[in-house]
Design a protein around this motif. Sequence first.
Motif, PDB file in Angstrom:
ATOM      1  N   ILE A  98      56.732  36.440  38.565  1.00 35.56           N
ATOM      2  CA  ILE A  98      56.451  37.244  37.387  1.00 35.56           C
ATOM      3  C   ILE A  98      54.937  37.327  37.247  1.00 35.56           C
ATOM      4  O   ILE A  98      54.245  36.314  37.159  1.00 35.56           O
ATOM      5  N   ASP A 119      52.496  37.882  35.192  1.00 32.66           N
ATOM      6  CA  ASP A 119      51.558  37.242  34.261  1.00 32.66           C
ATOM      7  C   ASP A 119      51.242  35.815  34.681  1.00 32.66           C
ATOM      8  O   ASP A 119      50.106  35.364  34.552  1.00 32.66           O
ATOM      9  N   ALA A 120      52.250  35.090  35.222  1.00 31.64           N
ATOM     10  CA  ALA A 120      52.009  33.722  35.672  1.00 31.64           C
ATOM     11  C   ALA A 120      51.594  33.663  37.146  1.00 31.64           C
ATOM     12  O   ALA A 120      50.775  32.830  37.533  1.00 31.64           O
ATOM     13  N   GLY A 130      56.448  30.558  30.123  1.00 38.75           N
ATOM     14  CA  GLY A 130      57.878  30.787  30.033  1.00 38.75           C
ATOM     15  C   GLY A 130      58.659  29.501  30.006  1.00 38.75           C
ATOM     16  O   GLY A 130      58.241  28.532  29.372  1.00 38.75           O
ATOM     17  N   SER A 131      59.767  29.500  30.671  1.00 33.34           N
ATOM     18  CA  SER A 131      60.597  28.317  30.559  1.00 33.34           C
ATOM     19  C   SER A 131      60.719  27.549  31.869  1.00 33.34           C
ATOM     20  O   SER A 131      61.552  26.669  31.981  1.00 33.34           O
ATOM     21  N   GLN A 155      70.354  36.155  37.119  1.00 35.75           N
ATOM     22  CA  GLN A 155      70.439  35.073  36.126  1.00 35.75           C
ATOM     23  C   GLN A 155      71.555  35.358  35.110  1.00 35.75           C
ATOM     24  O   GLN A 155      72.299  34.455  34.713  1.00 35.75           O
ATOM     25  N   ALA A 184      50.545  26.830  28.422  1.00 29.32           N
ATOM     26  CA  ALA A 184      51.389  26.052  27.508  1.00 29.32           C
ATOM     27  C   ALA A 184      50.561  25.443  26.374  1.00 29.32           C
ATOM     28  O   ALA A 184      51.094  25.041  25.362  1.00 29.32           O
ATOM     29  N   ASN A 198      62.020  38.659  22.446  1.00 23.64           N
ATOM     30  CA  ASN A 198      60.663  38.835  21.910  1.00 23.64           C
ATOM     31  C   ASN A 198      60.487  40.157  21.175  1.00 23.64           C
ATOM     32  O   ASN A 198      59.921  40.169  20.073  1.00 23.64           O
ATOM     33  N   ARG A 208      52.608  14.615  35.807  1.00 23.50           N
ATOM     34  CA  ARG A 208      53.438  15.509  36.620  1.00 23.50           C
ATOM     35  C   ARG A 208      54.365  14.736  37.541  1.00 23.50           C
ATOM     36  O   ARG A 208      55.226  15.306  38.175  1.00 23.50           O
ATOM     37  N   PRO A 264      61.739  27.177  35.250  1.00 24.14           N
ATOM     38  CA  PRO A 264      62.993  26.637  35.778  1.00 24.14           C
ATOM     39  C   PRO A 264      62.812  25.445  36.722  1.00 24.14           C
ATOM     40  O   PRO A 264      63.683  24.584  36.808  1.00 24.14           O
ATOM     41  N   LYS A 265      61.647  25.379  37.407  1.00 26.42           N
ATOM     42  CA  LYS A 265      61.504  24.258  38.346  1.00 26.42           C
ATOM     43  C   LYS A 265      61.443  22.917  37.600  1.00 26.42           C
ATOM     44  O   LYS A 265      61.741  21.875  38.172  1.00 26.42           O
ATOM     45  N   HIS A 266      61.077  22.954  36.321  1.00 27.68           N
ATOM     46  CA  HIS A 266      61.065  21.721  35.541  1.00 27.68           C
ATOM     47  C   HIS A 266      62.488  21.171  35.369  1.00 27.68           C
ATOM     48  O   HIS A 266      62.695  19.961  35.385  1.00 27.68           O
TER      49      HIS A 266
HETATM   50  N1  LIG Z   1      57.821  33.965  25.690  1.00 31.71           N
HETATM   51  C1  LIG Z   1      58.858  33.897  26.447  1.00 31.71           C
HETATM   52  O1  LIG Z   1      59.952  33.836  25.944  1.00 31.71           O
HETATM   53  C2  LIG Z   1      58.630  33.879  27.904  1.00 31.71           C
HETATM   54  C3  LIG Z   1      59.691  33.699  28.747  1.00 31.71           C
HETATM   55  N2  LIG Z   1      59.526  33.682  30.120  1.00 31.71           N
HETATM   56  C4  LIG Z   1      60.705  33.350  30.930  1.00 31.71           C
HETATM   57  O2  LIG Z   1      60.492  32.059  31.511  1.00 31.71           O
HETATM   58  C5  LIG Z   1      61.063  31.958  32.793  1.00 31.71           C
HETATM   59  C6  LIG Z   1      60.044  31.495  33.826  1.00 31.71           C
HETATM   60  O3  LIG Z   1      58.966  32.403  33.943  1.00 31.71           O
HETATM   61  P1  LIG Z   1      57.658  32.138  34.832  1.00 31.71           P
HETATM   62  O4  LIG Z   1      56.970  33.384  35.059  1.00 31.71           O
HETATM   63  O5  LIG Z   1      58.029  31.273  35.980  1.00 31.71           O
HETATM   64  O6  LIG Z   1      56.656  31.423  33.877  1.00 31.71           O
HETATM   65  P2  LIG Z   1      56.485  29.951  33.331  1.00 31.71           P
HETATM   66  O7  LIG Z   1      55.364  30.031  32.374  1.00 31.71           O
HETATM   67  O8  LIG Z   1      57.768  29.396  32.857  1.00 31.71           O
HETATM   68  O9  LIG Z   1      56.065  29.085  34.577  1.00 31.71           O
HETATM   69  C7  LIG Z   1      54.833  29.180  35.227  1.00 31.71           C
HETATM   70  C8  LIG Z   1      54.246  27.807  35.382  1.00 31.71           C
HETATM   71  O10 LIG Z   1      53.509  27.496  34.218  1.00 31.71           O
HETATM   72  C9  LIG Z   1      53.509  26.097  33.993  1.00 31.71           C
HETATM   73  N3  LIG Z   1      54.024  25.864  32.633  1.00 31.71           N
HETATM   74  C10 LIG Z   1      54.355  26.815  31.722  1.00 31.71           C
HETATM   75  N4  LIG Z   1      54.683  26.270  30.556  1.00 31.71           N
HETATM   76  C11 LIG Z   1      54.578  24.933  30.717  1.00 31.71           C
HETATM   77  C12 LIG Z   1      54.759  23.801  29.864  1.00 31.71           C
HETATM   78  N5  LIG Z   1      55.092  23.909  28.571  1.00 31.71           N
HETATM   79  N6  LIG Z   1      54.556  22.581  30.361  1.00 31.71           N
HETATM   80  C13 LIG Z   1      54.155  22.412  31.621  1.00 31.71           C
HETATM   81  N7  LIG Z   1      53.949  23.437  32.470  1.00 31.71           N
HETATM   82  C14 LIG Z   1      54.144  24.678  32.033  1.00 31.71           C
HETATM   83  C15 LIG Z   1      54.288  25.522  35.112  1.00 31.71           C
HETATM   84  O11 LIG Z   1      53.422  25.363  36.220  1.00 31.71           O
HETATM   85  P3  LIG Z   1      53.077  23.986  36.897  1.00 31.71           P
HETATM   86  O12 LIG Z   1      54.307  23.175  36.832  1.00 31.71           O
HETATM   87  O13 LIG Z   1      52.625  24.358  38.246  1.00 31.71           O
HETATM   88  O14 LIG Z   1      51.975  23.452  36.043  1.00 31.71           O
HETATM   89  C16 LIG Z   1      55.205  26.664  35.472  1.00 31.71           C
HETATM   90  O15 LIG Z   1      55.797  26.556  36.715  1.00 31.71           O
HETATM   91  C17 LIG Z   1      61.654  33.327  33.063  1.00 31.71           C
HETATM   92  O16 LIG Z   1      63.008  33.273  32.731  1.00 31.71           O
HETATM   93  C18 LIG Z   1      60.895  34.238  32.120  1.00 31.71           C
HETATM   94  O17 LIG Z   1      61.599  35.365  31.792  1.00 31.71           O
HETATM   95  C19 LIG Z   1      58.286  33.824  30.677  1.00 31.71           C
HETATM   96  C20 LIG Z   1      57.185  34.010  29.876  1.00 31.71           C
HETATM   97  C21 LIG Z   1      57.260  33.997  28.434  1.00 31.71           C
END
Ligand SMILES: NC(=O)C1=CN([C@@H]2O[C@H](COP(=O)(O)OP(=O)(O)OC[C@H]3O[C@@H](n4cnc5c(N)ncnc54)[C@H](OP(=O)(O)O)[C@@H]3O)[C@@H](O)[C@H]2O)C=CC1
Length: 748
Positions: A350, A352-353, A592-593, A95, A571, A138, A657, A595-597
């Motif tokens: 990752i 945690d998720a 997190g953020s 990245q 979230a 963080n 969604r 990326p698929k969104h």
């Molecule tokens: N605090 C921080 O700064 C954090 C940063 N990160 C960073 O985020 C990126 C992605 O990490 P990843 O482990 O995939 O975790 P994410 O939490 O970004 O994604 C996991 C899943 O959680 C759901 N989700 C999380 N937040 C939201 C929201 N606000 N609205 C809707 N759906 C949500 C989505 O699932 P679905 O669409 O299936 O509902 C998403 O695919 C990485 O770059 C990581 O480093 C990760 C954790 C914390």
Amino acid sequence: MTDHNANSAPAATPDIVYTLTDEAPMLATRSLLPIIKGFTRAADVSVGTADISLAGRILAAFGLADDDLARLGALTQDPAATIIKLPNVSASLPQLKAAIAELRDKGYELPDYPDEPTTDAEREVRAAYDAVKGSAVNPVLREGNSDRRAPRAVKAYARSHPHSMGAWSPDSKTRVATMDADDFRHNERSVVIPEAGTVQIRLVPADGGQPVVLREALPVTAGEVVDATFMSARALDEFLVGANAAAKADDVLLSVHLKATMMKVSDPLIFGHVVRAFFPMTFNAFGLVLAEAGLRAEDGLASILAGLDALPEGERIRASLQEELELGPRLNMVDSTRGITNLHVPSDVIIDASMPAMIRAGGKLWDADGGQDDTLAVIPDSSYAGVYQAVIDDCKAHGALDPRTMGSVPNVGLMARKAEEYGSHDKTFLIPADGTVEVVVTQGTGRAAGTVLLSHAVEDGDIWRACQTQDAAVRDWVHLAVVRARATGAPAVFWLDPERAHDRTIASLVERYLAAEDTTGLDIRILDPVAATRLSLERARRGEDTISVTGNVLRDYNTDLFPILEVGTSAKMLSVVPLMNGGGLYETGAGGSAPKHVRQLLEEDYLRWDSLGEFLALAEALRHVAQVSGNARATVLADALDAATTTLLEEERSPARRLGGIDNRGSHAWLALYWARELAAQTADADLAARFAPVAERLGEVNEAVQAELVAVQGHPVELGGYYLPDPALADAVMRPSAALNAIIDAL
Ligand SMILES: NC(=O)C1=CN([C@@H]2O[C@H](COP(=O)(O)OP(=O)(O)OC[C@H]3O[C@@H](n4cnc5c(N)ncnc54)[C@H](OP(=O)(O)O)[C@@H]3O)[C@@H](O)[C@H]2O)C=CC1
Ligand SMILES: O=C(O)CCC(=O)C(=O)O
Ligand SMILES: [Mg+2]
């Protein structure tokens, strides 16, 4: 503070600093921040921004932008600080390289990332980039411990509108594979430093050569807990051979779950071992060729595949990888339609998720055909793996948890001052030769200079690390646990493992600091993590709440695990960090953020990011502003916002969604309407009521048309002019497409 992404900020420290980050939350901010600024302006609350995006941090590292993160870090020491922190990318190496390439394309003069630095200048560039890599934000801002919980309205919504949960079968073959010796958990040693001082970390080579200094001077504070441990490379490789064979024999999907972003030194190395273990023949035959071409297992299969075309042996290596993919156990897929496996990118999966998502899905992960199957979840280090196995066992015995009835497991997490493992990356080393690693006193500490505080016999290739945990952070964490137990009446359980040296030390401190607190009538216990998981689940199934009081890693794991089971996503969590100097850091959600969104937005102009975490954080931030500035209007704004958020949940105005529903932008329009109505209706501040009555009316008049407009734009690809640094005008056009809504908001 500078601002690459949105409107410029005032020079004086604003009442609230809102962070500009990356990907989906950054895009959501384009739509939400103008609303927030408009509403707060009316109550004399100033809102500024700080750009802590990956792009912004890269530019700052080379003097091409102001260093907003450093300034924000300094602000955390100010008792009046009120910071809203959205999730940002913690960049893996692929990245980081992609972001550098994008910025260079945009004309910024940035050096390449030196994979193999040879000169001092290259080493400097590498160090500057490595400081931006991984979880670099963080730890700087988290100058306090964390309090994460599902607000009452969110829990009530989940009870009445339960999210889907996959069924669990007692015959599920899903399980966790973890090491039983010679990993971080088993090799841990711990010491408490009596007085402030400095220590050195060095490797004394077994061949009698000069000691190699790994870390020249590491400052330590009085009462600090310092741990050291290592993972044996040899034991890890043996374990991985067994795990691959077990997944194949069980005919389940092999999946690996690490935190390569936050544990940015150790976990990419472990990921590299996993990739090599999956493709043993390829790395035996072509390991040297790949290494010479800079194609590293640590960066994942995608990076390797992308570099093969440039190699004369490329096609043979590709064929060999393909053959081993077919020979080995079936791999879990991150995206089966695009052929992305669990081993493609270290930051795609990752823990945690990923583990909670798997548990929520009934123990299933995606396979190569787009179907779902049981998995062998490989979590090499055993420190926390038992927690997930305990949840799996519980679900196999009692079925999936029921969001309609289950209790809550909020978390009080020790994270201040880079506590524990998550602050270890600058003290983590790939061991270059057999020998002994020593942590030696160089000055102060209450011990004689030269005293060896901790030592380990290690081998070439082992991963050794030290962690620090400051006494003041532990004391504050224990106090926060007592405050939350008192506020809720729920039992508070400290999850500490008597088998681990660090946890034994922390448990003795917990006992000491609890003795100094008023705990009359409170139920406070210390349990090992597996027993704590079992108790929390047993109580949750009875509808009872249990506060989990944990170290930094379990804070991270539990604040996705329980929220994802209880309310469908992290979230929707309220995530408060009372800063140790009195300020307030309000994080949004625990996720997190996503990326698929962003991909979905680019492909079909639909952003399903849910800003509920931002709404909750903003209300808490406004209350903090009222407290530190005496501006009572901030409280009125906060109460109205919370009421608006409750209505938004009840009326189901959160993003759906799928195309054609309300997306992120639509939910913001609803929030503005509800918030204005609440402000118009409240009686605590007549001026504000008068000010917002016409706003509520105008928003009400246009709402139907605005919502229709926001749905009408959907369904087509959009252009943002960049991923890590989108073009501001293009991003605004996408995120604020309704002229009618913008006119009202901009006139506030
Ligand atoms: N605090 C921080 O700064 C954090 C940063 N990160 C960073 O985020 C990126 C992605 O990490 P990843 O482990 O995939 O975790 P994410 O939490 O970004 O994604 C996991 C899943 O959680 C759901 N989700 C999380 N937040 C939201 C929201 N606000 N609205 C809707 N759906 C949500 C989505 O699932 P679905 O669409 O299936 O509902 C998403 O695919 C990485 O770059 C990581 O480093 C990760 C954790 C914390
Ligand atoms: O900093 C990071 O990379 C992730 C943080 C995180 O996942 C959390 O705090 O829940
Ligand atoms: Mg997390």
